[in-house]
Design an enzyme around this catalytic site. Sequence first.
Site, mmCIF file in Angstrom:
data_model
loop_
_atom_site.group_PDB
_atom_site.id
_atom_site.type_symbol
_atom_site.label_atom_id
_atom_site.label_comp_id
_atom_site.label_asym_id
_atom_site.label_seq_id
_atom_site.Cartn_x
_atom_site.Cartn_y
_atom_site.Cartn_z
ATOM 1 N N HIS B 125 0.871 -1.181 0.000
ATOM 2 C CA HIS B 125 0.000 0.000 0.000
ATOM 3 C C HIS B 125 0.910 1.233 0.000
ATOM 4 C CE1 HIS B 125 -2.779 2.965 1.779
ATOM 5 N NE2 HIS B 125 -3.767 2.152 1.468
ATOM 6 N N ASP B 204 2.912 -4.653 8.055
ATOM 7 C CA ASP B 204 1.703 -3.851 7.876
ATOM 8 C C ASP B 204 0.512 -4.796 8.037
ATOM 9 O OD1 ASP B 204 -0.546 -2.628 6.894
ATOM 10 O OD2 ASP B 204 0.366 -1.917 5.028
ATOM 11 N N GLN B 207 -4.725 -5.109 7.034
ATOM 12 C CA GLN B 207 -5.766 -5.999 6.513
ATOM 13 C C GLN B 207 -5.853 -7.314 7.276
ATOM 14 O OE1 GLN B 207 -7.976 -5.034 4.511
ATOM 15 N NE2 GLN B 207 -7.050 -3.217 3.597
ATOM 16 N N CYS B 368 -4.706 2.590 -3.629
ATOM 17 C CA CYS B 368 -3.418 3.002 -3.069
ATOM 18 C C CYS B 368 -2.349 1.962 -3.354
ATOM 19 C CB CYS B 368 -3.523 3.276 -1.561
ATOM 20 S SG CYS B 368 -4.608 4.635 -1.182
#
Lengths: 141, 410
Positions: B125, B204, B207, B368
């Site tokens: 992203h 990250d 999600q 993104c």
Amino acid sequence: MDFDELYQEIILDHSKRPRNSGVLPPPATRGSGYNPACGDEVTVFVLKSAEGKIETISFQAQACAICTASTSLMTLQVKGTTQEQALEIQRHFIDFLTKDGSSEGLGHLRALAGVKKFPQRLKCATLGWHALEAALKGDAG
Amino acid sequence: MTVPSLAERFRADFPILDQTVNGHPLVYLDNAASTQRPTSVINELSRYYRHDHANVHRGLHALSTRATALYENARQRVATFLNAEDPESIVFTRGTTESINLVASSWAGNELKPGDGILLTQMEHHANLIPWQIVARRVGARLYFLTVTGDEGEIDWSQLDTIFTDNPIRIVALTHISNSLGRINPVAEVCRTAHKHGAVTLIDAAQSAGHMPLDVRAIDCDFLAFSGHKCCGPTGIGILYGRKSLLEKMEPYQTGGEMIVSVTFEGAEWKPPPHRFEAGTPHIAGAIGLATALDYLDQVGRNSIQENDHHFGNIAATRLREIPDLRVFGPLDERAGIVSFQLGKIHAHDLVAFADQHGVALRGGHHCNQPLVRKLGLHATARASFYLYNTESELDRLVAVLHSAAKYFG
């Protein structure tokens, strides 16, 4: 229904079969518009006559139906006009969409009236027009 | 296979879903952008503002004491949620984006030397790409990318060890679950390889946090970031988990009130982590609401949510592939509940507008993930993303609306 007002038959027609689609080589001038929100891109090519009128105009678009159709209709509307006239039509069209301006003299561009109810699509409808302005003021290449 | 019918049991907890959009019952399939909130979170935010609100860590009065306790309990709740050893390894931020910017600025900005490598994947992203571009430019570091290939978005993980051997990689930052491909990355193995080569790791988890059990000790990552609003919590609150030994060595990201021990006109001494990284009045209600959201997720069961996600991801990908001229991106199996696709030549914006007209909320654009979407030869894709409250009849509605769109624009 609002949606069919947005995607009128003429819009769908011009999005599937864009008029004046393609690239013009120099000495035609070119200008691009880019929408960072969606990645859409339109390039407009303009070739002026000795008298300063738009003799030939074409465009290439990686864009949604509204943007493609608006640009396609634009090429028909501004062909044969001078730079000043073309920019006047641009201003008139954008006023029509954003300030509830008059639709008089806009011809088939009136089909884009549905955009007024979908403000998130305003950028789509005007992207090609910004590319036109850049092309009119732009360099050959 | 018995299908867990989470929606049957939990959908009623989400009042927002009970509405019509453009004359049709809402089908909310934009969960990868933001999930909805259960009543318990909505009520807790309201209860906090009605009864307990004051500024934290400074007042000596009852309300401030209560607010401080709730805020610090929320930190403990997040630590438990992530199986972190210590609440002091939990920093409250505005979201995943701020968490990654904090690490890029305060860790990489001070630790990296010219020529050092930052390893990313091509499916990151923008939030896990641009902060690294900026810090690389600032310190003279270099970006390396793990290549993503094909519509399935595969990464050849077998090359990982060689990349570390051949290049001076100091940090690897990668997404746990791709927000556009729905691919689940083997983060624990990546961390193991990275640590073998002395590199630092950042996951990250935007999600994944609301979608599966997360254990920072099992993954053995150094940093992990996620956002509250993608896991039933409020917007504007996010988490940075950091290994305490690293956080302790890091300079503040922002400075001001709340983060200092003592200040003179000439200088200041920082508080230890996590408060060192929480300058100014934090999003107190956000932290408290997030803790309630995490309670909710554990009440539903994160294993069940993960099973439900995989089920919907797989059947949605399978059913969408049956639609003529529809190209699905992401892995063929073992996918998260995220399905990106391209239907014929229909532009994603036209498709999303059409679906919205039929009450179906999708995402359309580059998500993104602009470099990746370009790599697929596209400018935009449409995306359906599922969550614990979605039903199979909603998937039927999606399939039907895609068939209608193909006719309308075809």
